[in-house]
Write an enzyme that holds these catalytic residues in place. Structure first.
Site, PDB file in Angstrom:
ATOM      1  CB  ILE A   1       8.217  -0.265   8.356  1.00 41.68           C
ATOM      2  CG1 ILE A   1       7.611  -0.743   9.680  1.00 41.68           C
ATOM      3  CG2 ILE A   1       8.220   1.262   8.280  1.00 41.68           C
ATOM      4  CD1 ILE A   1       6.142  -0.397   9.873  1.00 41.68           C
ATOM      5  CE  LYS A   2       5.741   0.875  -0.867  1.00 41.15           C
ATOM      6  NZ  LYS A   2       4.440   0.810  -1.588  1.00 41.15           N
ATOM      7  CG  LEU A   3      11.234   2.895   6.020  1.00 38.20           C
ATOM      8  CD1 LEU A   3      12.512   2.240   6.519  1.00 38.20           C
ATOM      9  CD2 LEU A   3      10.766   3.977   6.978  1.00 38.20           C
TER      10      LEU A   3
ATOM     11  CB  ALA B   1       1.990  -0.282   6.968  1.00 44.12           C
TER      12      ALA B   1
ATOM     13  CB  THR C   1      -0.904   0.048   1.250  1.00 47.65           C
ATOM     14  OG1 THR C   1      -0.075   0.203   2.421  1.00 47.65           O
ATOM     15  CG2 THR C   1      -1.734  -1.224   1.385  1.00 47.65           C
TER      16      THR C   1
END
Length: 222
Positions: free
Chosen positions: A89-91, A58, A27
Site C-alpha cells: 500500500i502506497k501512502l 498500489a 504505480t
C-alpha cells in the site's frame, strides 16, 4: 540495488519481467489514469503478470484524505488478486498517511510512503513502520536541489539508527540517476521501461556486435 519498474503499462511490465531483473512494480494514480483502465483491475493484472516479484505498490487515491479513508481503501486493495501478499500500500507523506502507515504495519501490511523530499520526512515514515520510503529525485532536480544527495543522507541516517525501512529512489529520469543512487545507498531504483533500455545500451556494445557479425560472415563454414 534492486530494480522496480515505475509504470502501469502492462506490456512494459511484462517486457521488463522477461529480462529477469525486475523485483517489483510501482504505480500511482497518474500512471493508472494514463492507461485509461480501472485501477483495481490493472493492479490485479499486474500481480498476475509478475507473480515472483517482492512488491506491487498500489497507491491510495487522492480523494482519501484522512487516515480512516486511506485505511478503508487499503483494506480493499489488499484483497486484490485473492489477497496477494505482494501488494504494497502506497501512502502519501502526510500526517494522515503516517497514521495509516502505522495501523497497516501493525496489521502486517507492507507500506510504501511516497512523495518524500526531506530526510525528516523519511525518518518519520520509517518510525511509523514503513516498509519502503520513496524519495523523488527528478522533482528535486527540477527546483535545483540534489535528489541523489537526499538519498545518500537518508541511507546514512537509516544505517546509523539501524532502521529496516528500505529506500526506493523514485522520479528517476536517466541512467546517471541510477548509477548515482546505487552508489548513494538506495536499496531499490524504480524506473520507467525506457530507462531500463538505456541502461542496457552503449554504442561500443553495438559496434562490437556488428564487428563480430561481420567477421563471422567471413569465416569458413563447415
Amino acid at each position: 540495488m534492486r530494480f522496480f519498474i515505475d509504470t502501469a503499462n502492462l506490456e512494459d511490465i511484462k517486457k521488463a519481467y522477461k529480462l529477469g531483473v525486475l523485483a517489483g512494480v510501482t504505480t500511482n494514480p497518474s500512471l493508472v489514469a494514463k492507461e485509461g483502465v480501472k485501477f483495481e483491475d490493472r493492479i490485479a493484472e499486474i500481480c498476475q503478470a509478475v507473480p515472483k516479484v517482492e512488491s506491487v505498490s498500489a497507491e491510495v487515491t487522492p480523494d482519501a484524505v484522512t487516515a480512516e479513508e486511506m485505511i478503508a481503501q487499503a483494506e480493499e486493495l489488499i484483497k486484490i488478486n485473492g489477497g496477494d501478499k505482494n501488494v504494497t500500500i502506497k501512502l502519501p507523506m502526510t500526517l494522515a498517511g503516517l497514521e495509516a502507515c502505522r495501523y497497516l504495519t501493525e496489521k502486517g501490511v507492507k507500506t510504501n510512503v511516497t512523495l518524500i523530499f526531506t530526510v525528516n520526512q523519511a525518518l518519520l515514515a520509517a518510525r511509523a513502520g514503513a516498509t519502503y520510503v520513496s524519495p523523488f529525485l527528478g522533482r528535486l532536480d527540477d527546483i535545483s536541489e540534489d535528489g541523489v544527495l537526499l538519498v545518500a543522507k537518508i541511507a546514512e541516517l537509516f544505517d546509523v539508527h539501524q532502521l529496516d525501512t528500505q529506500i526506493i529512489a523514485a522520479s528517476v529520469r536517466h541512467p546517471d540517476h541510477v548509477t548515482r543512487v546505487a552508489m548513494a545507498g538506495a536499496h531499490i531504483a524504480t524506473i520507467p521501461y525506457k530507462v531500463i533500455e538505456q541502461l542496457a545500451m552503449h554504442p561500443l556494445t553495438d559496434q562490437g556486435i556488428e564487428k563480430f557479425a561481420a567477421d563471422w560472415a567471413k569465416a569458413p563454414k563447415l
